[in-house]
Design a protein around this motif. Structure first.
Motif, PDB file in Angstrom:
ATOM      1  N   PRO A 197       0.839  -1.204   0.000  1.00  0.00           N
ATOM      2  CA  PRO A 197       0.000   0.000   0.000  1.00  0.00           C
ATOM      3  C   PRO A 197       0.872   1.250   0.000  1.00  0.00           C
ATOM      4  CG  PRO A 197       0.014  -0.973   2.178  1.00  0.00           C
ATOM      5  CD  PRO A 197       0.836  -1.863   1.281  1.00  0.00           C
ATOM      6  N   GLY A 198       1.145   1.769  -1.173  1.00  0.00           N
ATOM      7  CA  GLY A 198       2.009   2.933  -1.297  1.00  0.00           C
ATOM      8  C   GLY A 198       1.323   4.070  -2.004  1.00  0.00           C
ATOM      9  N   GLU A 199       2.117   5.068  -2.350  1.00  0.00           N
ATOM     10  CA  GLU A 199       1.606   6.282  -2.964  1.00  0.00           C
ATOM     11  C   GLU A 199       0.870   5.999  -4.269  1.00  0.00           C
ATOM     12  OE1 GLU A 199       0.683  10.026  -2.496  1.00  0.00           O
ATOM     13  OE2 GLU A 199       2.097   9.076  -1.145  1.00  0.00           O
ATOM     14  N   ASN A 200       1.319   5.008  -5.053  1.00  0.00           N
ATOM     15  CA  ASN A 200       0.674   4.691  -6.328  1.00  0.00           C
ATOM     16  C   ASN A 200      -0.764   4.232  -6.136  1.00  0.00           C
ATOM     17  OD1 ASN A 200       3.060   5.271  -7.577  1.00  0.00           O
ATOM     18  ND2 ASN A 200       3.702   3.137  -7.772  1.00  0.00           N
ATOM     19  N   ASN A 201      -1.016   3.582  -5.038  1.00  0.00           N
ATOM     20  CA  ASN A 201      -2.354   3.058  -4.785  1.00  0.00           C
ATOM     21  C   ASN A 201      -3.289   4.099  -4.179  1.00  0.00           C
ATOM     22  OD1 ASN A 201      -1.802   0.435  -5.703  1.00  0.00           O
ATOM     23  ND2 ASN A 201      -0.798  -0.031  -3.768  1.00  0.00           N
ATOM     24  N   LEU A 202      -2.747   5.176  -3.635  1.00  0.00           N
ATOM     25  CA  LEU A 202      -3.569   6.163  -2.943  1.00  0.00           C
ATOM     26  C   LEU A 202      -4.622   6.783  -3.856  1.00  0.00           C
ATOM     27  CD1 LEU A 202      -4.125   7.579  -0.305  1.00  0.00           C
ATOM     28  CD2 LEU A 202      -2.398   9.268  -0.906  1.00  0.00           C
ATOM     29  N   SER A 203      -4.230   7.205  -5.052  1.00  0.00           N
ATOM     30  CA  SER A 203      -5.210   7.826  -5.951  1.00  0.00           C
ATOM     31  C   SER A 203      -6.260   6.813  -6.397  1.00  0.00           C
ATOM     32  CB  SER A 203      -4.527   8.463  -7.159  1.00  0.00           C
ATOM     33  OG  SER A 203      -3.840   7.481  -7.901  1.00  0.00           O
ATOM     34  N   LEU A 204      -5.839   5.561  -6.619  1.00  0.00           N
ATOM     35  CA  LEU A 204      -6.791   4.511  -6.986  1.00  0.00           C
ATOM     36  C   LEU A 204      -7.790   4.279  -5.856  1.00  0.00           C
ATOM     37  CD1 LEU A 204      -7.692   2.169  -8.850  1.00  0.00           C
ATOM     38  CD2 LEU A 204      -5.992   0.751  -7.702  1.00  0.00           C
ATOM     39  N   LEU A 205      -7.279   4.219  -4.632  1.00  0.00           N
ATOM     40  CA  LEU A 205      -8.168   4.010  -3.481  1.00  0.00           C
ATOM     41  C   LEU A 205      -9.128   5.177  -3.306  1.00  0.00           C
ATOM     42  CD1 LEU A 205      -5.687   2.521  -0.881  1.00  0.00           C
ATOM     43  CD2 LEU A 205      -7.583   1.341  -1.993  1.00  0.00           C
ATOM     44  N   GLU A 206      -8.648   6.389  -3.488  1.00  0.00           N
ATOM     45  CA  GLU A 206      -9.524   7.558  -3.346  1.00  0.00           C
ATOM     46  C   GLU A 206     -10.626   7.558  -4.404  1.00  0.00           C
ATOM     47  OE1 GLU A 206      -6.532  10.619  -3.245  1.00  0.00           O
ATOM     48  OE2 GLU A 206      -6.512  10.618  -1.041  1.00  0.00           O
ATOM     49  N   GLU A 207     -10.303   7.124  -5.624  1.00  0.00           N
ATOM     50  CA  GLU A 207     -11.326   7.000  -6.675  1.00  0.00           C
ATOM     51  C   GLU A 207     -12.370   5.956  -6.293  1.00  0.00           C
ATOM     52  OE1 GLU A 207      -9.677   6.314 -10.580  1.00  0.00           O
ATOM     53  OE2 GLU A 207      -8.111   7.817 -10.234  1.00  0.00           O
ATOM     54  N   LYS A 208     -11.895   4.813  -5.789  1.00  0.00           N
ATOM     55  CA  LYS A 208     -12.826   3.761  -5.382  1.00  0.00           C
ATOM     56  C   LYS A 208     -13.680   4.204  -4.211  1.00  0.00           C
ATOM     57  CE  LYS A 208     -10.234  -0.082  -7.253  1.00  0.00           C
ATOM     58  NZ  LYS A 208      -9.614  -1.369  -7.039  1.00  0.00           N
ATOM     59  N   LEU A 209     -13.088   4.962  -3.282  1.00  0.00           N
ATOM     60  CA  LEU A 209     -13.848   5.476  -2.143  1.00  0.00           C
ATOM     61  C   LEU A 209     -14.987   6.372  -2.621  1.00  0.00           C
ATOM     62  CD1 LEU A 209     -14.255   5.787   0.902  1.00  0.00           C
ATOM     63  CD2 LEU A 209     -12.599   7.657   0.840  1.00  0.00           C
ATOM     64  N   ALA A 210     -14.698   7.239  -3.576  1.00  0.00           N
ATOM     65  CA  ALA A 210     -15.737   8.127  -4.115  1.00  0.00           C
ATOM     66  C   ALA A 210     -16.863   7.320  -4.756  1.00  0.00           C
ATOM     67  CB  ALA A 210     -15.136   9.104  -5.120  1.00  0.00           C
ATOM     68  N   LEU A 211     -16.514   6.272  -5.509  1.00  0.00           N
ATOM     69  CA  LEU A 211     -17.535   5.421  -6.124  1.00  0.00           C
ATOM     70  C   LEU A 211     -18.393   4.719  -5.079  1.00  0.00           C
ATOM     71  CD1 LEU A 211     -15.520   3.728  -9.014  1.00  0.00           C
ATOM     72  CD2 LEU A 211     -17.412   5.355  -9.257  1.00  0.00           C
ATOM     73  N   LEU A 212     -17.736   4.221  -4.051  1.00  0.00           N
ATOM     74  CA  LEU A 212     -18.469   3.513  -2.999  1.00  0.00           C
ATOM     75  C   LEU A 212     -19.409   4.442  -2.246  1.00  0.00           C
ATOM     76  CD1 LEU A 212     -15.597   1.275  -1.662  1.00  0.00           C
ATOM     77  CD2 LEU A 212     -17.719   0.480  -2.705  1.00  0.00           C
ATOM     78  N   GLU A 213     -18.943   5.646  -1.928  1.00  0.00           N
ATOM     79  CA  GLU A 213     -19.800   6.592  -1.222  1.00  0.00           C
ATOM     80  C   GLU A 213     -20.996   6.988  -2.086  1.00  0.00           C
ATOM     81  OE1 GLU A 213     -16.967   9.586  -0.102  1.00  0.00           O
ATOM     82  OE2 GLU A 213     -16.566   8.582   1.826  1.00  0.00           O
ATOM     83  N   GLU A 214     -20.754   7.166  -3.378  1.00  0.00           N
ATOM     84  CA  GLU A 214     -21.845   7.499  -4.301  1.00  0.00           C
ATOM     85  C   GLU A 214     -22.872   6.368  -4.365  1.00  0.00           C
ATOM     86  OE1 GLU A 214     -22.199   8.006  -9.063  1.00  0.00           O
ATOM     87  OE2 GLU A 214     -20.633   9.191  -8.083  1.00  0.00           O
ATOM     88  N   ALA A 215     -22.380   5.122  -4.329  1.00  0.00           N
ATOM     89  CA  ALA A 215     -23.267   3.953  -4.384  1.00  0.00           C
ATOM     90  C   ALA A 215     -23.813   3.574  -3.010  1.00  0.00           C
ATOM     91  CB  ALA A 215     -22.505   2.764  -4.975  1.00  0.00           C
ATOM     92  N   GLU A 216     -23.445   4.351  -1.980  1.00  0.00           N
ATOM     93  CA  GLU A 216     -23.882   4.105  -0.600  1.00  0.00           C
ATOM     94  C   GLU A 216     -23.484   2.717  -0.109  1.00  0.00           C
ATOM     95  OE1 GLU A 216     -28.019   5.080  -0.274  1.00  0.00           O
ATOM     96  OE2 GLU A 216     -27.677   7.181  -0.772  1.00  0.00           O
ATOM     97  N   GLU A 217     -22.286   2.283  -0.480  1.00  0.00           N
ATOM     98  CA  GLU A 217     -21.722   1.010  -0.040  1.00  0.00           C
ATOM     99  C   GLU A 217     -20.809   1.302   1.137  1.00  0.00           C
ATOM    100  OE1 GLU A 217     -22.748  -1.732  -1.208  1.00  0.00           O
ATOM    101  OE2 GLU A 217     -23.788  -1.032  -2.982  1.00  0.00           O
ATOM    102  N   TYR A 218     -21.428   1.533   2.319  1.00  0.00           N
ATOM    103  CA  TYR A 218     -20.718   2.080   3.463  1.00  0.00           C
ATOM    104  C   TYR A 218     -19.678   1.135   4.069  1.00  0.00           C
ATOM    105  CZ  TYR A 218     -24.351   5.572   3.112  1.00  0.00           C
ATOM    106  OH  TYR A 218     -25.181   6.544   2.651  1.00  0.00           O
ATOM    107  N   GLU A 219     -19.950  -0.136   4.121  1.00  0.00           N
ATOM    108  CA  GLU A 219     -18.986  -1.048   4.738  1.00  0.00           C
ATOM    109  C   GLU A 219     -17.701  -1.094   3.921  1.00  0.00           C
ATOM    110  OE1 GLU A 219     -18.354  -5.634   6.146  1.00  0.00           O
ATOM    111  OE2 GLU A 219     -20.385  -4.953   5.737  1.00  0.00           O
ATOM    112  N   GLU A 220     -17.833  -1.247   2.613  1.00  0.00           N
ATOM    113  CA  GLU A 220     -16.659  -1.268   1.757  1.00  0.00           C
ATOM    114  C   GLU A 220     -15.952   0.089   1.784  1.00  0.00           C
ATOM    115  OE1 GLU A 220     -15.153  -3.784   0.094  1.00  0.00           O
ATOM    116  OE2 GLU A 220     -16.620  -5.088   1.046  1.00  0.00           O
ATOM    117  N   ALA A 221     -16.728   1.173   1.836  1.00  0.00           N
ATOM    118  CA  ALA A 221     -16.136   2.511   1.905  1.00  0.00           C
ATOM    119  C   ALA A 221     -15.305   2.660   3.178  1.00  0.00           C
ATOM    120  CB  ALA A 221     -17.228   3.582   1.842  1.00  0.00           C
ATOM    121  N   ALA A 222     -15.797   2.133   4.276  1.00  0.00           N
ATOM    122  CA  ALA A 222     -15.048   2.205   5.538  1.00  0.00           C
ATOM    123  C   ALA A 222     -13.743   1.418   5.428  1.00  0.00           C
ATOM    124  CB  ALA A 222     -15.901   1.670   6.680  1.00  0.00           C
TER     125      ALA A 222
END
Length: 184
Positions: free
Chosen positions: A149-174
């Motif tokens: 889990p390094g800097e390269n993955n941070l932007s990918l994770l932040e994109e996925k977090l935004a998708l999860l929050e939009e889809a109201e997938e709270y457990e995965e977002a957490a």
């Protein structure tokens, strides 16, 4: 009894006329939603726990968790074993390392504590069959096993977090938010 693992994936506040809320649980094995009506206060606590938000004073589930730790007890799992007259009945399975004791609990409290303690929530299959209904969409599958889990993955994770929050997938977002926090 046969059990299936379920996850909270949506919280709707003020769902009923008397201000109760609903936590929508998800059964990935059968792609079913299971609505559980809870109090608005419990919905707020569940949301805070899923989002891993800090509070100034300990909540009830924090107190229970501290008691478990103080007495060298471990919450192994939560089961929802009964549905009667519109009420879900839950059981906490607590181990002292030698034996496991079962403790009756409100489903809302058991769900919140299970999220805090990161243990599975299992529901008796016949209850899912009785009150569940087919989900319109499946929660987003992220496959987030990151060895580095390094800097390269941070932007990918932040994109996925935004998708999860939009889809109201709270457990995965957490879960994604926890990985982001670990990287930062």
């Amino acid at each position: 009894m046969a059990y299936r693992e379920i996850f909270p994936h949506e919280i709707a506040e003020g769902f009923t006329q008397d201000g109760m809320s609903v936590v929508m649980m998800y059964d990935a094995q059968e792609n079913y939603n299971i609505p559980i009506i809870i109090g608005s206060h419990e919905a707020d606590m569940l949301y805070l726990e899923i989002e891993q938000r800090q509070v100034q004073r300990p909540m009830t589930h924090h107190l229970v968790s501290s008691l478990l730790d103080s007495f060298n007890l471990e919450l192994k799992k939560v089961t929802i074993d009964k549905f009667w007259e519109g009420i879900f009945y839950a059981t906490l399975h607590v181990s002292d390392g030698f034996s496991t004791k079962k403790m009756d609990a409100r489903a809302s409290d058991a769900i919140i504590l299970s999220i805090h303690e990161n243990v599975p929530i299992l529901m008796e299959s016949s209850i899912i069959d009785e009150v569940g209904f087919p989900a319109k969409k499946q929660p987003i599958d992220l496959d987030l096993e990151l060895d580095d889990p390094g800097e390269n993955n941070l932007s990918l994770l932040e994109e996925k977090l935004a998708l999860l929050e939009e889809a109201e997938e709270y457990e995965e977002a957490a879960r994604v938010q926890a990985l982001i926090n670990k990287i930062k």
